[in-house]
Design an enzyme around this catalytic site. Structure first.
Site, PDB file in Angstrom:
ATOM      1  N   LYS A 178      -3.457  -2.844   8.219  1.00  0.00           N
ATOM      2  CA  LYS A 178      -3.282  -4.353   8.421  1.00  0.00           C
ATOM      3  C   LYS A 178      -2.389  -4.953   7.405  1.00  0.00           C
ATOM      4  O   LYS A 178      -1.993  -4.216   6.476  1.00  0.00           O
ATOM      5  CB  LYS A 178      -4.963  -4.838   8.143  1.00  0.00           C
ATOM      6  CG  LYS A 178      -5.652  -5.204   9.399  1.00  0.00           C
ATOM      7  CD  LYS A 178      -4.886  -6.609  10.077  1.00  0.00           C
ATOM      8  CE  LYS A 178      -5.641  -6.379  11.690  1.00  0.00           C
ATOM      9  NZ  LYS A 178      -4.797  -6.923  12.645  1.00  0.00           N
TER      10      LYS A 178
ATOM     11  N   ASP B 201       0.818  -1.203   0.118  1.00  0.00           N
ATOM     12  CA  ASP B 201      -0.065  -0.197  -0.004  1.00  0.00           C
ATOM     13  C   ASP B 201       0.953   1.226   0.053  1.00  0.00           C
ATOM     14  O   ASP B 201       1.674   1.395   0.939  1.00  0.00           O
ATOM     15  CB  ASP B 201      -0.724  -0.126   1.189  1.00  0.00           C
ATOM     16  CG  ASP B 201      -1.787   1.319   1.335  1.00  0.00           C
ATOM     17  OD1 ASP B 201      -1.535   2.104   0.684  1.00  0.00           O
ATOM     18  OD2 ASP B 201      -2.590   1.067   2.336  1.00  0.00           O
TER      19      ASP B 201
ATOM     20  N   TYR C 257       1.180   0.504  14.818  1.00  0.00           N
ATOM     21  CA  TYR C 257      -0.004   0.093  13.905  1.00  0.00           C
ATOM     22  C   TYR C 257       0.254   1.016  12.711  1.00  0.00           C
ATOM     23  O   TYR C 257       0.156   2.287  12.848  1.00  0.00           O
ATOM     24  CB  TYR C 257      -1.291   0.465  14.601  1.00  0.00           C
ATOM     25  CG  TYR C 257      -2.183   0.093  13.775  1.00  0.00           C
ATOM     26  CD1 TYR C 257      -2.585  -1.132  13.292  1.00  0.00           C
ATOM     27  CD2 TYR C 257      -3.142   1.195  13.011  1.00  0.00           C
ATOM     28  CE1 TYR C 257      -3.606  -1.608  12.432  1.00  0.00           C
ATOM     29  CE2 TYR C 257      -4.111   0.786  12.292  1.00  0.00           C
ATOM     30  CZ  TYR C 257      -4.407  -0.528  11.600  1.00  0.00           C
ATOM     31  OH  TYR C 257      -5.231  -0.767  10.968  1.00  0.00           O
TER      32      TYR C 257
HETATM   33  C1  F6R Z   1      -7.660  -0.467   7.929  1.00  0.00           C
HETATM   34  C2  F6R Z   1      -7.253   0.630   7.546  1.00  0.00           C
HETATM   35  C3  F6R Z   1      -8.231   1.850   7.533  1.00  0.00           C
HETATM   36  C4  F6R Z   1      -7.715   2.984   8.511  1.00  0.00           C
HETATM   37  C5  F6R Z   1      -8.834   4.162   8.999  1.00  0.00           C
HETATM   38  C6  F6R Z   1      -8.272   5.463   9.928  1.00  0.00           C
HETATM   39  O1  F6R Z   1      -6.439  -1.445   7.633  1.00  0.00           O
HETATM   40  O2  F6R Z   1      -6.168   1.261   6.845  1.00  0.00           O
HETATM   41  O3  F6R Z   1      -9.400   1.334   8.206  1.00  0.00           O
HETATM   42  O4  F6R Z   1      -7.100   2.278   9.832  1.00  0.00           O
HETATM   43  O5  F6R Z   1      -9.148   4.730   7.752  1.00  0.00           O
HETATM   44  O6  F6R Z   1      -7.030   5.587   9.360  1.00  0.00           O
HETATM   45  P1  F6R Z   1      -6.162   6.903   9.949  1.00  0.00           P
HETATM   46  O7  F6R Z   1      -5.890   6.663  11.364  1.00  0.00           O
HETATM   47  O8  F6R Z   1      -5.036   7.198   9.030  1.00  0.00           O
HETATM   48  O9  F6R Z   1      -7.158   8.235   9.717  1.00  0.00           O
HETATM   49 MG    MG Z   2      -4.078   1.814   3.225  1.00  0.00          MG
HETATM   50 MG    MG Z   3      -4.975  -2.250   1.836  1.00  0.00          MG
END
Ligand code: F6R
Ligand code: MG
Ligand code: MG
Length: 370
Positions: free
Chosen positions: A237, A13, A234
């Site tokens: 995923k 990604d 984190y």
């Molecule tokens: C799951 C994922 C998304 C982000 C969510 C919050 O793997 O990538 O669900 O966790 O959009 O993202 P932030 O914290 O960057 O605003």
């Molecule tokens: Mg992403």
């Molecule tokens: Mg992804």
């Protein structure tokens, strides 16, 4: 005998559009341009696509698994795509390129890797699976069904080349160790492990010794990279990929796809913190929208001709999976109604690898002894 063929599926990604939903077409274009430069040289052939916000590089070559040159090419391609993502200010540009610089092998630097090396058969069928918004354990149940469950794979019962079963390589990703388990002989013991899919993941499946196929050549492999272990924090995923060879003593294409008629619950979805159904979709429908999901899986089928990728056929682009998609949507509705409660939200042990610990640290000093 001709040199072996290697199929490498490497993904990262490197920027989402919008948010974490999709890969922007300019990134796909950039990746194609980079890989095209090596076609007929380092690579025999390639296919670039996306599953949700993951850029996927499928490559064939004769350099074997863990080839420094091929991994370097993938790394450089992701770096070029990251530059484009940065110009477009895409979300999380370069997020999976966690390593400072390439140093021989792309594993451990952020991208996910699945590679198979084998003697190309008279007719070589392969399916590339790609998942978004989930982790490597999401492949345990479908791979188990394909290679060990006679209620899924009738070939285990009536194909003389498959009745002796398969050997599974299972990794304990918490303690970094592995075990080989023979099925059907050790099926129950293996389920004791792989049912705990956040810890024990299937890495490879091998044909048994003495059969039609070389027992040291894996028939299925799954990327098992865990981002939090690399980043220490984190960053999303792991969004795994897998390669599965089919037919002639291996499960048939239809036996390999059959497990996905059951949209089983997997870990991931919103903020990598929820259980939700994995929905089989066509490539163009791999767009994570609802609650950043629900988690998706796509399946691209190919025949391989002297390393050339004849395909893809978008295998879930088929009304035969409409019911599975409907089931997934019903399950998504049901799970969503739990809001922040378990078992929709992941159990505490798995939440340790998300952003929850930061919240808990703040509360720490306010707790009083009972
Ligand atoms: C799951 C994922 C998304 C982000 C969510 C919050 O793997 O990538 O669900 O966790 O959009 O993202 P932030 O914290 O960057 O605003
Ligand atoms: Mg992403
Ligand atoms: Mg992804």
């Amino acid at each position: 005998m001709a040199e072996k063929i290697t199929v490498s599926l490497i993904k990262a990604d490197v920027g989402g559009w919008p948010g974490h939903s999709l890969v922007h077409p300019d990134l796909i274009k950039t990746a194609k341009k980079e890989l095209e430069k090596e076609k007929g040289k380092l690579l025999i052939d390639f296919h670039v696509t996306n599953c949700g916000d993951d850029l996927e590089l499928l490559m064939t070559h004769r350099k074997g698994v863990d080839s420094e040159e091929v991994h370097h090419l993938a790394w450089n391609t992701f770096e070029e795509a990251t530059k484009v993502a940065m110009n477009l200010k895409l979300y999380g540009a370069g997020q999976d390129l966690l390593g400072e610089a390439f140093s021989g092998n792309i594993k451990g630097l952020g991208p996910g890797v699945a590679e198979l090396e084998f003697d190309e058969r008279k007719a070589e069928t392969i399916i590339a699976f790609m998942m978004d918004k989930t982790d490597p354990g999401a492949f345990n149940l479908p791979i188990y069904k394909m290679f060990a469950d006679p209620f899924n794979t009738i070939g285990l019962v009536i194909d003389p080349n498959a009745v002796s079963g398969f050997t599974f390589e299972v990794w304990d990703i918490l303690e970094s160790k592995k075990v080989f388990m023979k099925c059907p002989e050790e099926l129950y013991k293996m389920l004791a492990l792989i049912g705990a899919k956040s810890r024990y993941v299937i890495k490879n499946v091998f044909p048994k010794k003495g059969g039609k196929l070389p027992s040291e050549q894996s028939a299925a492999t799954i990327s098992t990279e865990k981002l939090y272990e690399i980043a220490g924090d984190y960053v999303g995923k792991d969004d795994p990929v897998a390669l599965v060879r089919a037919q002639s003593g291996l499960p048939a294409v239809g036996e390999i796809l059959e497990p996905f008629t059951f949209p089983h619950l997997v870990a991931g979805w919103m903020r990598g913190s929820h259980n939700g159904p994995i929905m089989p979709v066509s490539q163009k429908n791999a767009i994570c929208t609802r609650f950043d999901g629900p988690p998706r899986v796509i399946a691209l089928g190919f025949q391989i001709a002297n390393g050339k990728l004849v395909g893809p056929v978008d295998l879930f682009d088929d009304p035969a999976y409409d019911l599975a998609r409907m089931k997934a949507q019903r399950a998504a509705d049901y799970m969503r109604q739990h809001g922040p409660f378990e078992p929709h939200r992941l159990p505490c042990a798995d939440m340790e690898y998300t952003t929850l610990p930061a919240i808990l640290r703040e509360l720490e000093k306010r707790f009083e002894k009972l």
